[in-house]
Design a protein around this motif. Structure first.
Motif, PDB file in Angstrom:
ATOM      1  N   THR A   1       0.801  -1.227   0.000  1.00 18.56           N
ATOM      2  CA  THR A   1       0.000   0.000   0.000  1.00 18.56           C
ATOM      3  C   THR A   1       0.829   1.271   0.000  1.00 18.56           C
ATOM      4  N   ASN A   2       2.173   1.174  -0.062  1.00 21.06           N
ATOM      5  CA  ASN A   2       2.960   2.400  -0.158  1.00 21.06           C
ATOM      6  C   ASN A   2       3.799   2.389  -1.432  1.00 21.06           C
TER       7      ASN A   2
ATOM      8  N   SER B   1      -1.240   5.762  -0.394  1.00 22.72           N
ATOM      9  CA  SER B   1      -2.183   4.805  -0.988  1.00 22.72           C
ATOM     10  C   SER B   1      -2.829   5.372  -2.254  1.00 22.72           C
TER      11      SER B   1
ATOM     12  N   ASP C   1      -2.860   3.461  -5.844  1.00 23.13           N
ATOM     13  CA  ASP C   1      -4.082   3.239  -6.622  1.00 23.13           C
ATOM     14  C   ASP C   1      -3.955   3.836  -8.019  1.00 23.13           C
TER      15      ASP C   1
END
Length: 576
Positions: free
Chosen positions: A28-29, A454, A458
């Protein structure tokens, strides 16, 4: 394709995809997603770099290239070890010191934002086109196997790659490439030893080399300066070095692979590992193609290795003419088989030619191979008369024809898994790099407000999907041109020289500043495109490898010339 082949193929590919998704879930990073968390050891870096370059095109086209033209194509890679040393000494330390996500971030520090955007844009254009070709290559294979529509296969393969590339980013690409390279090495060694075992009992590997040598397939080195010949020692050393410098040093699909290394030492060792192994690997793959050529001296071959091309003639007024050519080829193969035995015994043994002249068995075999090429060219013309939409260039079908018609059950599935694994690894690297460059160099760079990590992860996933869709669309409009491996390298050569010229100016020529290098790069790119167009129109003779050297040199020379009229201040502190 038997049931066991489908089991081997599906199980191999499913394992790779599921393993990649499982090992990299929950990233997520940006550091983890784009740079893989900087966790890779040197052998992982080396294999990942190698797998990125070794696409399906390598294992589909290279044996066909060797079947037609011999081992001379290996000269294309002679500049690679030189490029690896330069990258380890100069490129990697700078990238590591600046802690960049993409190679092009450095250009903004050295020059300005527009130069960074120009280099990024050229990369996106060239690599976006190449990604479509790497999807198209395995589609050809499955089209020949299944008889499915090429566009349907392009969509299926493209979406399969997008799934695990989106799931785990750079880490997903890296961890799966080790398994893919394992499958690739295993499959190619199995294919090589099977080809040798399929030769007649009296023909050893040494005899096979003698037959190949008499047919001109073992001519590795060409020291001429003939521009009609694409692959010479000089074009490989000079043009190849500049191409490899640009590809491995400035192409984000490769830079992203070694930026995932744990340390600068791991990155450098990984690149040296690639430099030491890559040339022997390519030589071996070419040798597989040469052994396929020897195999077909003793076994029947179709006039055209593309089954769709042969089928296109059936039921047309041209079928009779095509069958007559096939019969001549069969007679020729019988003569070639006899001569091949004589060559294996003694290539210089004198025989009486049809005109009564005494010539060596080796020369006689070479003459028959030339006759075969003439027959195949006539067959292409007949196929074109029957259906102008059919692809008659069959170099890329040679190896797959051998696999499908000669390998035992189970191994057909393994060899198809080899080629599809290579396609997946290369395409995944390309999509990952395209998405990372779009996010870092354009989206995040031009975003006014602060966003959480995040958000950019995405965004990278969405860009991966977008580039995947574009690559699929390009694949659906592609064709074989000369052959796939040359097409990909031609695309790179048109753009890589300009990109490398920008980086070489940044690294080594402090006098050149932003305005000069920006204009020089634009002018150079236009000149390179014009030169390539003149070569294609046959107004000049200029092998595409030289475009890499010319592009790099022109950026530097034009930049130095323009700099004398510009007064923008230096930005060279990062080189100190």
């Amino acid at each position: 394709m038997q049931t066991i082949d489908w089991i081997v193929l599906v199980a191999t590919l499913a394992f790779i995809v599921i393993y990649g998704v499982y090992k990299t879930r929950g990233r997520t990073n940006v550091q983890d997603y784009i740079r893989g968390g900087n966790e890779s050891k040197w052998w992982t870096v080396g294999l990942s770099v190698m797998a990125t370059q070794a696409s399906a095109i390598t294992f589909l086209s290279t044996p066909g290239q060797a079947y037609n033209d011999g081992l001379g194509f290996v000269q294309f890679y002679f500049g690679l070890p030189i490029a690896m040393i330069v990258i380890c000494i100069f490129f990697i330390p700078i990238y590591y010191k600046l802690n960049v996500y993409t190679a092009y971030e450095y250009l903004e520090s050295r020059f300005d934002q527009r130069t960074r955007s120009l280099a990024s844009g050229l990369f996106l254009l060239s690599r976006g086109l190449a990604a479509g070709i790497t999807i198209f290559a395995p589609s050809i294979i499955l089209s020949a196997v299944l008889g499915w529509d090429l566009n349907t296969l392009n969509i299926i393969i493209g979406l399969l790659v997008v799934v695990y590339t989106i799931s785990g980013g750079t880490k997903a690409v890296t961890v799966t490439q080790k398994q893919q390279m394992g499958v690739i090495f295993l499959g190619m060694f199995v294919a090589f030893f099977l080809i040798i075992s399929y030769l007649p009992q009296d023909i050893s590997f040494n005899n096979a080399l003698e037959i190949a040598g008499a047919s001109g397939k073992l001519d590795v080195l060409d020291f001429s300066f003939d521009f009609n010949n694409r692959y010479t020692f000089w074009s490989g050393i000079l043009g190849g070095t500049f191409l490899m410098l640009s590809y491995f040093g400035t192409d984000q699909s490769q830079v992203q692979r070694y930026l995932s290394g744990k340390s600068i030492r791991e990155m450098q060792l990984g690149m040296i590992f690639n430099g030491l192994l890559k040339v022997p690997m390519q030589f071996f793959i070419l040798l597989v193609g040469v052994m396929v050529f020897v195999f077909y001296q003793f076994n029947p071959t179709p006039l055209n290795f593309n089954p769709a091309a042969t089928n296109a003639v059936v039921g047309t007024p041209f079928e009779k003419e095509y069958n007559a050519l096939q019969n001549k080829l069969n007679e020729l193969r019988s003569d070639k088989s006899e001569l091949s035995y004589l060559v294996a015994e003694n290539a210089s043994k004198q025989i009486t030619a049809a005109n009564g002249e005494q010539i060596s068995a080796g020369l006689a075999l070479s003459n028959l191979n030339k006759e075969e090429k003439t027959l195949r060219e006539k067959a292409r013309m007949v196929i074109n008369q029957a259906d102008q939409n059919i692809e008659v260039n069959d170099k890329d079908y040679v190896f797959i024809h051998f696999i499908l018609n000669n390998l035992p059950r189970g191994l057909i599935g393994l060899l198809l898994a080899v080629i599809l694994s290579a396609a997946m690894s290369s395409t995944a690297s390309e999509l990952n790099a395209l998405a990372a460059t779009t996010t870092v160099d354009f989206y995040r760079r031009n975003l006014d407000e602060e966003k959480e990590e995040s958000h950019f992860v995405d965004a990278t996933k969405w860009f991966t999907l977008s580039w995947g869709i574009l690559a699929i669309l390009i694949a659906c409009t592609a064709n074989l041109f000369d052959n796939l491996i040359q097409l990909v390298n031609i695309i790179g050569s048109i753009f890589y020289g300009t990109i490398l010229g920008i980086f070489m100016s940044a690294f080594f020529i402090k006098k050149i500043q932003s305005k000069a290098v920006f204009i020089a790069a634009i002018l150079t790119q236009l000149i390179v495109i014009i030169l390539f167009s003149l070569d294609k129109l046959e107004y000049i003779q200029l092998p595409y490898l030289w475009l890499n050297f010319i592009g790099c040199a022109l950026v530097i020379l034009i930049g130095l010339t323009l700099q004398t009229t510009f007064k923008d201040g230096p930005k060279t502190e990062l080189l100190e």
